[in-house]
Design an enzyme around this catalytic site. Sequence first.
Site, short mmCIF file in Angstrom:
data_model
loop_
_atom_site.label_atom_id
_atom_site.label_comp_id
_atom_site.label_asym_id
_atom_site.label_seq_id
_atom_site.Cartn_x
_atom_site.Cartn_y
_atom_site.Cartn_z
N ASP A 32 0.86 -1.19 0.00
CA ASP A 32 0.00 0.00 0.00
C ASP A 32 0.89 1.23 0.00
OD1 ASP A 32 -2.14 1.96 0.78
OD2 ASP A 32 -3.27 0.12 1.12
N THR A 36 -4.79 6.58 0.52
CA THR A 36 -6.15 6.51 1.07
C THR A 36 -6.26 5.37 2.08
OG1 THR A 36 -6.86 5.15 -0.79
CG2 THR A 36 -7.26 7.53 -0.95
N VAL A 58 2.18 1.21 -6.40
CA VAL A 58 2.23 0.26 -7.54
C VAL A 58 2.24 0.96 -8.90
CG1 VAL A 58 1.18 -1.63 -6.24
CG2 VAL A 58 -0.29 -0.12 -7.61
N TYR A 63 8.55 -4.53 -7.31
CA TYR A 63 9.53 -5.60 -7.10
C TYR A 63 9.15 -6.40 -5.86
CZ TYR A 63 13.78 -7.99 -5.78
OH TYR A 63 14.68 -8.97 -5.41
N LYS A 92 -3.71 6.53 -12.81
CA LYS A 92 -2.46 5.79 -12.89
C LYS A 92 -2.53 4.43 -12.19
CE LYS A 92 1.43 8.10 -12.21
NZ LYS A 92 2.31 9.09 -11.54
N TYR A 146 -12.01 7.40 -12.78
CA TYR A 146 -12.13 6.08 -12.13
C TYR A 146 -12.70 5.08 -13.13
CZ TYR A 146 -13.55 2.73 -8.47
OH TYR A 146 -13.72 1.62 -7.68
N LYS A 150 -10.77 1.85 -14.77
CA LYS A 150 -11.23 0.48 -14.50
C LYS A 150 -11.61 -0.24 -15.79
CE LYS A 150 -10.86 0.21 -9.99
NZ LYS A 150 -10.00 -0.80 -9.35
N TYR A 160 -3.85 -9.70 -21.45
CA TYR A 160 -2.81 -10.57 -20.86
C TYR A 160 -3.29 -12.01 -20.81
CZ TYR A 160 1.06 -7.52 -19.55
OH TYR A 160 2.16 -6.71 -19.59
N ARG A 187 -18.50 8.69 1.04
CA ARG A 187 -19.47 7.66 0.68
C ARG A 187 -20.70 7.80 1.56
NH1 ARG A 187 -18.79 4.04 -2.61
NH2 ARG A 187 -16.85 4.09 -3.77
N1 UDP Z 1 -25.12 10.40 -1.28
C1 UDP Z 1 -25.99 11.17 -0.53
N2 UDP Z 1 -25.50 11.85 0.55
C2 UDP Z 1 -24.20 11.81 0.93
C3 UDP Z 1 -23.30 11.01 0.17
C4 UDP Z 1 -23.79 10.32 -0.93
O1 UDP Z 1 -27.20 11.23 -0.83
O2 UDP Z 1 -23.83 12.48 1.92
C5 UDP Z 1 -25.64 9.67 -2.46
C6 UDP Z 1 -24.82 9.82 -3.74
O3 UDP Z 1 -25.26 10.97 -4.45
C7 UDP Z 1 -25.15 8.53 -4.46
C8 UDP Z 1 -25.34 7.51 -3.34
O4 UDP Z 1 -25.56 8.28 -2.15
O5 UDP Z 1 -26.37 8.65 -5.17
C9 UDP Z 1 -24.13 6.61 -3.13
O6 UDP Z 1 -23.00 7.41 -3.06
P1 UDP Z 1 -21.55 6.83 -2.77
O7 UDP Z 1 -20.60 7.96 -2.91
O8 UDP Z 1 -21.56 6.09 -1.49
O9 UDP Z 1 -21.29 5.73 -3.89
P2 UDP Z 1 -21.47 5.69 -5.49
O10 UDP Z 1 -22.17 6.93 -5.98
O11 UDP Z 1 -20.10 5.55 -6.02
O12 UDP Z 1 -22.31 4.49 -5.65
#
Ligand code: UDP
Length: 328
Positions: A32, A36, A58, A63, A92, A146, A150, A160, A187
């Site tokens: 790591d 984050t 990474v 190595y 990256k 992101y 991905k 690969y 989140r």
């Molecule tokens: N969300 C929200 N209030 C918050 C944070 C997130 O309503 O304080 C909403 C966000 O707009 C999304 C959902 O919750 O619709 C999930 O968000 P998160 O960032 O957890 O994950 P992702 O959008 O990547 O699924």
Amino acid sequence: MKRVLITGAAGFLGSHLCERFLKEGYHVIGMDNLITGRIENIEHLFHLKEFTFYHHDVTRFVYVPEELDYILHFASPASPIDYLKIPIQTLKVGSLGTHHLLGLAKAKKACILVASTSEVYGDPLVHPQSEDYWGHVNPIGPRGVYDEAKRFQEAITMAYHRYHGLDTKIARIFNTYGPRMRLNDGRVLPAFIGQALRGEELTVFGDGKQTRSFCFVDDLVEGIYRLLLSDHHEPVNLGNPDEVTILEFAREIQELTGARSKVVFKPLPVDDPMQRQPDIGRAKEWLGWEPVVSRSEGLKITYDYFKSLPEEDLYKTEHNNFEEYIKK
Ligand code: UDP
């Protein structure tokens, strides 16, 4: 003793994976760069002779002197706030980082599993999302760094596999929650629980009608473990199909925490997907896997974890090392 390298080992998912593989009798090498990830997530493993930790980024050449049987590539920022702050590092680690780990897997003749995401489906036009849906992604929006990293990761992993015959696995991970999520990574679940614990209003973005389907971390780890040991190279969705609107979810958190916090509505972030629910038919058929932890059980365990943290953690605005990292 089989040896597994886990990148992103100090992160939320990485730390749970380290524990699981140690429990299964593997030697675990955790890696790591701690941008984050948090060392606290794995410090209880440091005394084990079966656990080794390398502090390494990474996106630079990787190595590892030891032989390796397996590699799990879980290093990446994974929340919208993180990739807004560190967009280039996010690109990256999904591209250069994946390339380095595929090269390492080839050199070590190891099997590699890469952590992909439901974000490869973007703001999906098909519901629920199955693996044969190609997605609806804005490459230049804030989430593009992101999502496209991905998608590139999946492409280079399949290349690969096809060109070098490498043993590869791709997990498309849907929203997952549990202990060790960062309290302030933006989140929705830690946001709501943190707000409830501080007695603040719960911030619902948009009208709250957007949906997500939340999987408890132990279920996800079981799915990853089974996929790694399977012989399937095509992507597999891993997530809990139990779908909920964000507004209903806020109500569940109010009930769980007994908080009197009201809900307030805030603007919806750009390109926020409206609906998300995994079709897990493939995981059921190929891996005999489906989630077993209900949202109410999983939320209770997660809430107990957040309650057990020192109170000052609730008021920290950052739970990461961006500032130090960016200065380097
Ligand atoms: N969300 C929200 N209030 C918050 C944070 C997130 O309503 O304080 C909403 C966000 O707009 C999304 C959902 O919750 O619709 C999930 O968000 P998160 O960032 O957890 O994950 P992702 O959008 O990547 O699924």
